[in-house]
Scaffold this motif. Structure first.
Motif, PDB file in Angstrom:
ATOM      1  N   LYS A 115       0.828  -1.218   0.000  1.00  0.00           N
ATOM      2  CA  LYS A 115       0.000   0.000   0.000  1.00  0.00           C
ATOM      3  C   LYS A 115       0.858   1.262   0.000  1.00  0.00           C
ATOM      4  O   LYS A 115       0.515   2.255  -0.645  1.00  0.00           O
ATOM      5  N   LEU A 116       1.983   1.233   0.695  1.00  0.00           N
ATOM      6  CA  LEU A 116       2.879   2.395   0.685  1.00  0.00           C
ATOM      7  C   LEU A 116       3.504   2.596  -0.701  1.00  0.00           C
ATOM      8  O   LEU A 116       3.619   3.732  -1.182  1.00  0.00           O
ATOM      9  N   ASN A 117       3.893   1.503  -1.349  1.00  0.00           N
ATOM     10  CA  ASN A 117       4.440   1.618  -2.706  1.00  0.00           C
ATOM     11  C   ASN A 117       3.418   2.220  -3.656  1.00  0.00           C
ATOM     12  O   ASN A 117       3.741   3.095  -4.476  1.00  0.00           O
ATOM     13  N   ARG A 118       2.170   1.745  -3.554  1.00  0.00           N
ATOM     14  CA  ARG A 118       1.124   2.273  -4.417  1.00  0.00           C
ATOM     15  C   ARG A 118       0.867   3.759  -4.114  1.00  0.00           C
ATOM     16  O   ARG A 118       0.675   4.581  -5.017  1.00  0.00           O
ATOM     17  N   LEU A 119       0.895   4.102  -2.824  1.00  0.00           N
ATOM     18  CA  LEU A 119       0.675   5.493  -2.428  1.00  0.00           C
ATOM     19  C   LEU A 119       1.750   6.410  -3.016  1.00  0.00           C
ATOM     20  O   LEU A 119       1.441   7.479  -3.563  1.00  0.00           O
TER      21      LEU A 119
END
Length: 451
Positions: A115-119
């Motif tokens: 989720k952090l990578n996508r963010l």
């Protein structure tokens, strides 16, 4: 080298807080932690974060309310919510408040990493898109006046009114305030905008070179230039000639300029036949021309010819509300020129820039940001990217929701500025519309250092 991606973890359970910090630190993130709403706000006021990961239930408040406060402090912070109870209602409330995503306890590290990578991928695309939109919106505008403060709006109103006439204009203001830009806008908004605009610096020496530039010269009259030369007053036709630092014109040249204004004719150096002058004159100065007249350094008649329409260009310290817009514009300009992908500045950097004194005005800000874009290794300029002599200038602006504290801070800055410009307390009190005793009381209450 790419700047570390920064994350603030707000979680009251120490085991979860510590494990999240250790995992994200190992993943290469710059991590800070807080266990309460108050601690999180304190940390967020001291520095900016790309992402905040907030628990919904905290000892002294609600994570969704904290989300809103964090985004008020820095709209560029993306927030992820941690909840022990994943329901549709919780998710809807979080997303409505501006959350990017949410996590369910117990937090699965792989899920958090994804989720952090996508963010961050989304953030990079969003920032690039915003930069492109600003760039496309400005490409057709060319020179433009940046800012929406009351001070700059008053100047724009004045130049719009005078631009539609053919009146000569005097622009007064400190060095670096952008007087030539305002002169260009007067020409652009005027009835002869299709004609030429030429600028001349009146500090040019020797005098023969300056006069040949303005009025023209016959062949052989100027050393190193054997051919005849047309002056700006002839070349510009019915356009505009901008005379920067007009106070530095030699007295003899002032007399020739006066004749060009009064009789609409000028004589080239060495010439015997005058030519017609149809140009509009816009002059600019950093000096007090009335004092120059009193000291016999400026022709009184020329002063009255130029002083008929006078517009004061405010220094940057009187239009600090314009700093964020100016920063955005200048970063875009320098990023484009250097081929860099710098899209803006952190809110911490903006606060620092708004607290500086800016003795060199917009020119100094422009130079500082040009260097910062050159040195920056991340999408946004941080305080450490700024020139070393700029950091620490001025008094930091308060980052507080307490209106009384903010007003006292502004009151202190405003009174100090007026006292710097007008050391005479009685005169300063008049400008502030205060009684003299009230001014002294304010100085004592606010702890203003008069040195």
């Amino acid at each position: 080298m790419r700047a570390l991606r920064s994350v603030l973890i707000v979680e009251d359970e120490e085991i979860i807080r510590t494990s999240l910090r250790e995992f994200l630190s190992e993943e290469g993130y710059d991590v800070a932690v807080a266990g309460t709403v108050a601690a999180a706000l304190q940390v967020a006021r001291q520095r900016d974060f790309h992402v905040a990961i907030c628990d919904v239930q905290l000892p002294d408040g609600d994570g969704v309310q904290l989300l809103r406060r964090l985004q008020q402090l820095n709209p560029g912070t993306s927030v992820m919510i941690i909840t022990a109870y994943a329901t549709v209602e919780n998710a809807v409330e979080a997303f409505k408040s501006g959350a990017f995503d949410y996590l369910v306890k117990p937090v699965i590290f792989d899920d958090l990493a994804n989720k952090l990578n996508r963010l961050f991928q989304y953030r990079e695309l969003y920032l690039e898109n915003q930069a492109l939109r600003r760039e496309l919106g400005r490409r057709d505008n060319g020179d433009e006046i940046i800012g929406s403060s009351k001070a700059i709006q008053e100047v724009q109103d004045a130049i719009r009114k005078v631009a539609v006439t053919r009146a000569n204009v005097l622009l007064v203001g400190e060095s670096g305030t952008g007087k030539e830009l305002f002169a260009r806008m007067i020409h652009k908004w005027g009835p002869r905008s299709g004609e030429r605009f030429f600028a001349a610096n009146c500090a040019t020496r020797p005098t023969e070179m300056l006069e040949s530039q303005l009025f023209g010269a016959q062949a052989g009259m100027v050393a190193g230039s054997p051919a005849a030369q047309d002056g700006l007053l002839r070349l510009v036709g019915e356009g505009t000639v901008f005379l920067d630092e007009v106070s530095q014109l030699p007295l003899a040249t002032q007399a020739k300029l006066l004749r060009a204004i009064e009789y609409q004719e000028a004589l080239p150096l060495g010439g015997s036949e005058p030519y017609k002058v149809s140009a509009r004159i816009i002059a600019a100065t950093t000096r007090d021309l009335q004092r120059e007249v009193a000291d016999a350094r400026f022709d009184e008649a020329l002063f009255y010819r130029l002083d008929g329409v006078k517009i004061r260009i405010p220094p940057l310290r009187e239009r600090l509300d314009d700093v964020p817009e100016l920063v955005e514009f200048l970063i875009s300009k320098h990023s484009r020129a250097m081929g860099q992908r710098v899209t803006g500045a952190t809110s911490e950097t903006i606060r620092l820039l708004m607290s500086a004194q800016w003795k060199g005005n917009i020119r100094q800000l422009d130079n500082a940001l040009e260097r910062a874009v050159m040195m920056c290794d991340s999408p946004q300029i941080r305080p450490q990217d700024l020139p070393a002599d700029l950091i620490g200038m001025g008094q930091p602006l308060p980052d507080t929701d307490d209106l009384r504290s903010a007003l006292r801070h502004y009151e202190r800055l405003h009174i100090k500025r007026v006292l710097r410009q007008c050391p005479d307390k009685r005169e300063a009190a008049k400008r502030l519309k205060l009684g003299l005793s009230s001014l002294y009381r304010k100085i004592e209450e606010l702890g203003i250092d008069l040195e």
